[in-house]
Write a protein that holds these residues in place. Structure first.
Motif, mmCIF file in Angstrom:
data_model
loop_
_atom_site.group_PDB
_atom_site.id
_atom_site.type_symbol
_atom_site.label_atom_id
_atom_site.label_comp_id
_atom_site.label_asym_id
_atom_site.label_seq_id
_atom_site.Cartn_x
_atom_site.Cartn_y
_atom_site.Cartn_z
ATOM 1 N N ASN A 156 22.336 -55.069 34.306
ATOM 2 C CA ASN A 156 22.836 -53.747 33.935
ATOM 3 C C ASN A 156 24.120 -53.847 33.120
ATOM 4 O O ASN A 156 24.965 -54.713 33.384
ATOM 5 C CB ASN A 156 23.148 -52.912 35.179
ATOM 6 C CG ASN A 156 21.904 -52.451 35.903
ATOM 7 O OD1 ASN A 156 20.791 -52.752 35.505
ATOM 8 N ND2 ASN A 156 22.098 -51.706 36.980
ATOM 9 N N ARG A 163 26.076 -46.367 33.734
ATOM 10 C CA ARG A 163 25.109 -47.410 33.381
ATOM 11 C C ARG A 163 24.840 -47.355 31.885
ATOM 12 O O ARG A 163 24.633 -46.288 31.320
ATOM 13 C CB ARG A 163 23.783 -47.204 34.119
ATOM 14 C CG ARG A 163 23.790 -47.586 35.578
ATOM 15 C CD ARG A 163 22.367 -47.496 36.134
ATOM 16 N NE ARG A 163 22.354 -47.678 37.569
ATOM 17 C CZ ARG A 163 22.543 -46.703 38.458
ATOM 18 N NH1 ARG A 163 22.734 -45.472 38.018
ATOM 19 N NH2 ARG A 163 22.521 -46.948 39.742
ATOM 20 N N THR A 203 16.364 -51.711 29.683
ATOM 21 C CA THR A 203 15.663 -50.441 29.823
ATOM 22 C C THR A 203 14.160 -50.705 29.845
ATOM 23 O O THR A 203 13.714 -51.843 29.662
ATOM 24 C CB THR A 203 15.986 -49.524 28.640
ATOM 25 O OG1 THR A 203 15.693 -50.238 27.430
ATOM 26 C CG2 THR A 203 17.445 -49.109 28.638
ATOM 27 N N ASN A 312 11.645 -44.368 37.509
ATOM 28 C CA ASN A 312 12.799 -43.595 37.067
ATOM 29 C C ASN A 312 13.760 -44.505 36.289
ATOM 30 O O ASN A 312 14.868 -44.795 36.739
ATOM 31 C CB ASN A 312 13.477 -42.983 38.304
ATOM 32 C CG ASN A 312 14.633 -42.070 37.955
ATOM 33 O OD1 ASN A 312 14.797 -41.659 36.805
ATOM 34 N ND2 ASN A 312 15.447 -41.747 38.941
ATOM 35 N N LEU A 313 13.324 -44.946 35.127
ATOM 36 C CA LEU A 313 14.104 -45.860 34.294
ATOM 37 C C LEU A 313 14.378 -45.246 32.938
ATOM 38 O O LEU A 313 13.577 -44.475 32.418
ATOM 39 C CB LEU A 313 13.354 -47.191 34.088
ATOM 40 C CG LEU A 313 13.816 -48.380 34.942
ATOM 41 C CD1 LEU A 313 13.584 -48.118 36.408
ATOM 42 C CD2 LEU A 313 13.084 -49.652 34.506
ATOM 43 N N GLU A 318 16.723 -42.613 34.909
ATOM 44 C CA GLU A 318 18.124 -42.849 35.245
ATOM 45 C C GLU A 318 18.508 -44.315 35.363
ATOM 46 O O GLU A 318 19.625 -44.700 35.011
ATOM 47 C CB GLU A 318 18.412 -42.140 36.581
ATOM 48 C CG GLU A 318 19.799 -42.310 37.126
ATOM 49 C CD GLU A 318 19.979 -41.613 38.464
ATOM 50 O OE1 GLU A 318 21.070 -41.749 39.049
ATOM 51 O OE2 GLU A 318 19.017 -40.942 38.927
ATOM 52 N N TYR A 319 17.618 -45.152 35.886
ATOM 53 C CA TYR A 319 17.986 -46.506 36.267
ATOM 54 C C TYR A 319 17.605 -47.532 35.208
ATOM 55 O O TYR A 319 17.096 -47.195 34.130
ATOM 56 C CB TYR A 319 17.340 -46.857 37.610
ATOM 57 C CG TYR A 319 17.827 -46.010 38.760
ATOM 58 C CD1 TYR A 319 19.049 -46.268 39.360
ATOM 59 C CD2 TYR A 319 17.064 -44.949 39.247
ATOM 60 C CE1 TYR A 319 19.504 -45.497 40.431
ATOM 61 C CE2 TYR A 319 17.493 -44.166 40.306
ATOM 62 C CZ TYR A 319 18.722 -44.445 40.892
ATOM 63 O OH TYR A 319 19.166 -43.671 41.936
ATOM 64 N N GLU A 323 17.511 -52.456 38.916
ATOM 65 C CA GLU A 323 17.134 -51.649 40.078
ATOM 66 C C GLU A 323 15.621 -51.651 40.295
ATOM 67 O O GLU A 323 15.149 -51.608 41.437
ATOM 68 C CB GLU A 323 17.632 -50.206 39.920
ATOM 69 C CG GLU A 323 19.117 -50.025 40.131
ATOM 70 C CD GLU A 323 19.922 -50.085 38.850
ATOM 71 O OE1 GLU A 323 21.139 -49.870 38.912
ATOM 72 O OE2 GLU A 323 19.319 -50.357 37.784
ATOM 73 N N ASN A 366 13.043 -48.663 47.199
ATOM 74 C CA ASN A 366 13.901 -47.602 46.689
ATOM 75 C C ASN A 366 13.022 -46.510 46.097
ATOM 76 O O ASN A 366 12.552 -46.623 44.948
ATOM 77 C CB ASN A 366 14.884 -48.121 45.649
ATOM 78 C CG ASN A 366 15.945 -47.098 45.288
ATOM 79 O OD1 ASN A 366 15.702 -45.887 45.332
ATOM 80 N ND2 ASN A 366 17.130 -47.564 44.918
ATOM 81 N N VAL A 369 13.927 -44.989 42.633
ATOM 82 C CA VAL A 369 13.629 -45.790 41.444
ATOM 83 C C VAL A 369 12.129 -45.778 41.169
ATOM 84 O O VAL A 369 11.685 -45.551 40.043
ATOM 85 C CB VAL A 369 14.141 -47.232 41.615
ATOM 86 C CG1 VAL A 369 13.731 -48.091 40.417
ATOM 87 C CG2 VAL A 369 15.664 -47.242 41.762
#
Length: 580
Positions: A156, A163, A203, A312-313, A318-319, A323, A366, A369
């Motif tokens: 990251n 981030r 990403t 959820n990348l 978001e991540y 993650e 998670n 994620v």
């Protein structure tokens, strides 16, 4: 699917070079022995080519020489004979006019490297965007036992507590500077946070997407896609891959056994679930063409349309990939697809068994994620395939990266004839454009750019950005980076340089985009469109020499994968006549 291994022992392909006591085999063995190899290495054990796309000018792959040593260790442990072979490395960050122009050249060069040299199996050591599809295309064309090991994503990035995603924040920060929301000094300061370790984009850009596609297709060991480049488990994965390829050679487990229609459908659904890059469309179409599997744009829409985007990348979420790995990585996604009835559980993988056996017991660590379907980023992910009089052979859009309010939109066309025209006009305060318009970029397809560069996500005009507007509908025959976002219609086919309808769009024309109904319509009469096309003349001549001439003369449309026409199909890896 159950794989039945070939009878063993059998004569290996490499023995045509090194087996026996003829003058020719002594010639081949003798030269290789100058590296200090003992006699018994030539006794019939599998020779494994480690096809390495390392290059100092391919930063994503800059650590692959170290990773190759771990692959070698695994090959030695399993009783094979590893040979590291450098192959063409199409770097995304350095090649001009675009790395995409050289994907097919890399595939061709690697294919002939495999076919012309004494390899019984191949480890495809990849990372940067085009290195993964080009080497898989080469392996499919030759159909020798082959397995992918990826270099993995970077760690990251962080800037001012936020981030920072590779590429995604480059576009975001660049637009912020133009909008007056970020200083140039801050932009330069953020640069060092964007790439803070070895590895590819962190990403869900094209590099991580294609690593995920390799795993979803069954061409890599389970869990390969998401391990960070600098994590010790990436090195362990490389060593296990080295062990596995030796057994694959003994079993004669080939790409054609794995790259079936079921495998491609699994990959398409996986791409939808992860919010993967639109570039995967072109690469998988080309790969299917190499192995002889029937795959079309319609398959992309049919298989991906009703798959929720659960990862959820960035750029959709978001991540970042770090993650994603900690949450369980792609095996968790495949399990959730399987539980939802969206995975062909019996599809064969390089493990020798079905994909479901690899993922059925994994856990999600998670749930923010990798989300449950009811909390997906979008319930209808995948790649939307649009058709209409503006793109009769199809165009694509990524709904998870688009603005919902623009998915149905009618606007006035503002036309840029090519990328230079766009650059000359876009910052001009006198440009007649507002946020309701549709930006149209021509002559940036496979033949036109040439090479189909990632310029489809055109930056918005500063005067629109200053209003706080962050998205507009954009249409082109170009590609966009998997790290990019926006309501961007891409790969319009036929491309403008080939005389497709995009070539004759004019300033002021009205265009209607309807993603739910999968249409893209230029609002002129059939007669007017036919007259414009009849009067159309090419803007650019085909090059007269070099690879550029070969590319422009033979490249196919984006709707079939933008491969060179004479490279489609599996040609196998026959042993040629020895010339000595």
């Amino acid at each position: 699917m159950t794989f039945t291994p070939a009878p063993w022992p059998r004569k290996l392909r490499s023995q045509e070079w090194y087996g026996g006591a003829s003058r020719d085999t002594i010639y081949h063995r003798g030269w290789l022995k100058n590296q200090g190899y003992p006699d018994d290495l030539f006794d019939g054990r599998p020779i494994i080519g480690i096809l390495n796309t390392w290059s100092d000018l391919t930063p994503c792959n800059g650590h692959l020489r170290d990773l190759a040593e771990k692959v070698k260790a695994g090959v030695w442990e399993a009783g094979g004979f590893p040979v590291e072979v450098p192959v063409f490395s199409a770097s995304e960050s350095t090649f001009r006019p675009t790395a995409m122009m050289f994907r097919n050249l890399a595939a061709l060069a690697t294919e002939e490297t495999i076919r012309g040299q004494p390899m019984d199996g191949c480890v495809l050591l990849v990372g940067c965007d085009k290195t993964t599809p080009s080497l898989m295309m080469a392996a499919a064309s030759c159909d020798l036992p082959s397995i992918v090991v990826s270099g993995g994503p970077m760690l990251n990035g962080y800037f001012q507590g936020e981030r920072v995603g590779s590429g995604t924040h480059l576009w975001k920060f660049s637009e912020a500077v133009k909008a007056g929301e970020m200083t140039q000094e801050e932009f330069l300061e953020a640069e060092s946070s964007m790439s803070r370790s070895a590895g590819a984009c962190n990403t869900m850009g094209t590099a991580s997407t294609m690593a995920s596609m390799a795993e979803a297709l069954g061409m890599a060991l389970s869990g390969n896609a998401a391990i960070p480049a600098v994590d010790s488990r990436r090195r362990a994965m490389a060593q296990l891959t080295g062990r596995r390829i030796v057994q694959m050679v003994k079993d004669d487990l080939k790409p054609s056994d794995i790259l079936t229609k079921k495998a491609f459908e699994n990959a398409i659904r996986t791409n939808a679930a992860i919010g993967g890059s639109t570039n995967a469309v072109i690469h998988l179409l080309a790969l299917a063409g190499r192995v002889g599997t029937d795959l079309t744009l319609e398959d992309w829409d049919r298989c991906g349309r009703d798959v929720p985007t659960i990862v959820n990348l960035m750029p959709s979420g978001e991540y970042l990939m770090e993650e994603f790995f900690y949450a369980g990585g792609l095996p968790v996604v495949l399990r959730q697809l399987g539980e939802a009835g969206l995975l062909h559980r019996d599809a064969l993988t390089v493990s020798g068994g079905p994909v479901w056996d690899e993922v059925k017991a994994v856990r999600n660590h998670n749930a923010d994620v990798i989300r449950p379907a009811e909390k997906a980023l979008t319930q209808s992910g995948g790649i939307a395939v649009l058709r209409g009089n503006l793109a009769p052979d199809g165009a694509v859009l990524k709904p998870s990266a688009a603005s919902e309010h623009l998915l149905t939109h009618r606007g006035r066309a503002v036309v840029f004839e090519d990328i230079d025209d766009y650059k000359a006009k876009i910052n001009d305060e006198a440009l007649d454009i507002d946020e309701t318009c549709i930006m149209v970029l021509k002559n940036c397809g496979p033949r036109g750019y040439p090479g189909m560069a990632e310029v489809g996500n055109m930056g918005l005009p500063p005067k629109v950005l200053r209003k706080g507007i962050t998205d507009m509908v954009r249409i082109s025959d170009a590609r966009m980076s998997g790290t990019a976002y926006g309501t961007v219609v891409l790969h319009s086919s036929p491309e403008a340089a080939a005389g497709g309808p995009l070539a004759v769009v004019r300033d002021g024309d009205m265009i209607a985009l309807d993603v739910p109904n999968r249409t893209l319509h230029l609002e002129v009469s059939d007669e007017e469109l036919a007259a414009r096309l009849a009067a159309w003349e090419p803007r650019h001549e085909v090059a007269s020499s070099g690879y550029l001439m070969l590319h422009q003369s033979h490249v196919q449309g984006a709707d079939t994968g933008a491969d060179l026409d004479f490279l489609r199909g599996c040609r196998g890896a026959p042993v040629g006549k020895d010339s000595h």
